[in-house]
Design a protein around this motif. Structure first.
Motif, PDB file in Angstrom:
ATOM      1  N   LEU A  48      -1.745 -11.268  -1.171  1.00  0.00           N
ATOM      2  CA  LEU A  48      -3.051 -10.925  -0.594  1.00  0.00           C
ATOM      3  C   LEU A  48      -3.468  -9.516  -0.998  1.00  0.00           C
ATOM      4  N   TYR A  49      -2.502  -8.596  -0.961  1.00  0.00           N
ATOM      5  CA  TYR A  49      -2.787  -7.232  -1.397  1.00  0.00           C
ATOM      6  C   TYR A  49      -3.255  -7.249  -2.858  1.00  0.00           C
ATOM      7  N   GLY A  50      -2.544  -7.987  -3.699  1.00  0.00           N
ATOM      8  CA  GLY A  50      -2.897  -8.054  -5.113  1.00  0.00           C
ATOM      9  C   GLY A  50      -4.288  -8.626  -5.348  1.00  0.00           C
ATOM     10  N   GLU A  66       0.844  -1.209   0.000  1.00  0.00           N
ATOM     11  CA  GLU A  66       0.000   0.000   0.000  1.00  0.00           C
ATOM     12  C   GLU A  66       0.873   1.251   0.000  1.00  0.00           C
ATOM     13  N   LEU A  67       1.896   1.268   0.838  1.00  0.00           N
ATOM     14  CA  LEU A  67       2.764   2.451   0.917  1.00  0.00           C
ATOM     15  C   LEU A  67       3.574   2.652  -0.362  1.00  0.00           C
ATOM     16  N   SER A  68       4.213   1.588  -0.833  1.00  0.00           N
ATOM     17  CA  SER A  68       4.992   1.729  -2.065  1.00  0.00           C
ATOM     18  C   SER A  68       4.068   1.936  -3.260  1.00  0.00           C
ATOM     19  N   GLY A  69       2.896   1.301  -3.237  1.00  0.00           N
ATOM     20  CA  GLY A  69       1.926   1.497  -4.316  1.00  0.00           C
ATOM     21  C   GLY A  69       1.490   2.943  -4.421  1.00  0.00           C
ATOM     22  N   TRP A  70       1.263   3.582  -3.271  1.00  0.00           N
ATOM     23  CA  TRP A  70       0.894   5.006  -3.268  1.00  0.00           C
ATOM     24  C   TRP A  70       2.001   5.834  -3.912  1.00  0.00           C
ATOM     25  N   ALA A  71       3.243   5.621  -3.485  1.00  0.00           N
ATOM     26  CA  ALA A  71       4.369   6.400  -4.003  1.00  0.00           C
ATOM     27  C   ALA A  71       4.603   6.116  -5.494  1.00  0.00           C
ATOM     28  N   ILE A  72       4.547   4.853  -5.876  1.00  0.00           N
ATOM     29  CA  ILE A  72       4.740   4.487  -7.285  1.00  0.00           C
ATOM     30  C   ILE A  72       3.632   5.105  -8.137  1.00  0.00           C
ATOM     31  N   HIS A  73       2.402   5.052  -7.648  1.00  0.00           N
ATOM     32  CA  HIS A  73       1.266   5.609  -8.381  1.00  0.00           C
ATOM     33  C   HIS A  73       1.426   7.119  -8.549  1.00  0.00           C
ATOM     34  N   LYS A  74       1.745   7.802  -7.464  1.00  0.00           N
ATOM     35  CA  LYS A  74       1.845   9.268  -7.505  1.00  0.00           C
ATOM     36  C   LYS A  74       3.056   9.754  -8.292  1.00  0.00           C
ATOM     37  N   TYR A  75       4.224   9.181  -8.013  1.00  0.00           N
ATOM     38  CA  TYR A  75       5.457   9.738  -8.558  1.00  0.00           C
ATOM     39  C   TYR A  75       5.979   9.068  -9.826  1.00  0.00           C
ATOM     40  N   LEU A  76       5.610   7.833 -10.078  1.00  0.00           N
ATOM     41  CA  LEU A  76       6.062   7.161 -11.292  1.00  0.00           C
ATOM     42  C   LEU A  76       4.944   7.026 -12.326  1.00  0.00           C
ATOM     43  N   MET A  77       3.787   6.492 -11.889  1.00  0.00           N
ATOM     44  CA  MET A  77       2.695   6.306 -12.852  1.00  0.00           C
ATOM     45  C   MET A  77       2.147   7.649 -13.336  1.00  0.00           C
ATOM     46  N   PHE A  80      -4.053   8.719  -4.236  1.00  0.00           N
ATOM     47  CA  PHE A  80      -3.281   7.717  -4.963  1.00  0.00           C
ATOM     48  C   PHE A  80      -3.242   6.353  -4.301  1.00  0.00           C
ATOM     49  N   GLY A  81      -3.722   6.213  -3.082  1.00  0.00           N
ATOM     50  CA  GLY A  81      -3.730   4.927  -2.407  1.00  0.00           C
ATOM     51  C   GLY A  81      -4.994   4.153  -2.710  1.00  0.00           C
ATOM     52  N   LEU A  82      -5.025   2.903  -2.310  1.00  0.00           N
ATOM     53  CA  LEU A  82      -6.251   2.114  -2.471  1.00  0.00           C
ATOM     54  C   LEU A  82      -6.956   1.962  -1.135  1.00  0.00           C
ATOM     55  N   PHE A  83      -6.256   1.538  -0.114  1.00  0.00           N
ATOM     56  CA  PHE A  83      -6.870   1.322   1.193  1.00  0.00           C
ATOM     57  C   PHE A  83      -6.729   2.526   2.105  1.00  0.00           C
TER      58      PHE A  83
END
Length: 148
Positions: free
Chosen positions: A83-85, A16-27, A133-136
């Motif tokens: 599980l997250y996926g 969740e934490l890395s997904g937020w950062a990847i979504h905001k800053y890379l995607m 940018f997060g999911l949860f």
């Protein structure tokens, strides 16, 4: 057993934490050319953005394979990422974007908040104007009930 649970929860939380950062800053940054397919109407079953799921799933599988012989921390981190996926797929692809029409619009307050935050994220199809940018873990404002 307690360490297994801790590493599983850690894997989930790190996603969740890395997904937020990847979504905001890379995607929504240098990888926008791939991610923008998710912000545009699509008549196909898959979009280029689905490559990110393959990447994260591959990381989980590698960790599971590396740790399966001893059931060490790598195995349980991989389980947490997996599980997250799975939850991501159910919430994001099925419930929110309705890529498969298995469920109706959520009635649960937590799911409604996630749903509203993601709708706010998709109010724009531009690289720079998106929010949430997060999911949860989403801003508290999306959990407030609208007055009727």
């Amino acid at each position: 057993m307690i360490l297994a649970i801790c590493f599983t929860v850690l894997g989930f939380a790190l996603m969740e934490l890395s997904g937020w950062a990847i979504h905001k800053y890379l995607m929504h940054g240098p990888l926008w050319m791939i991610h923008k397919t998710h912000h545009q109407p699509n008549k196909y079953a898959f979009e280029l953005n689905d490559l990110f799921s393959l990447l994260f799933g591959s990381i989980a599988l590698i960790l599971i394979f590396l740790g399966v012989d001893r059931l060490d921390y790598r195995f349980w981190l991989g389980v947490g990422i997996s599980l997250y996926g799975m939850l991501y797929f159910i919430l994001h692809d099925v419930l929110i974007h309705r890529r498969m029409k298995w469920f109706q619009k959520p009635n649960n307050a937590f799911l409604r908040g996630i749903f509203k935050a993601h709708q706010a994220h998709h109010r724009t199809n531009k690289k720079d104007d998106a929010v949430s940018f997060g999911l949860f873990v989403v801003p508290r404002e999306y959990f407030k009930e609208e007055k009727k």
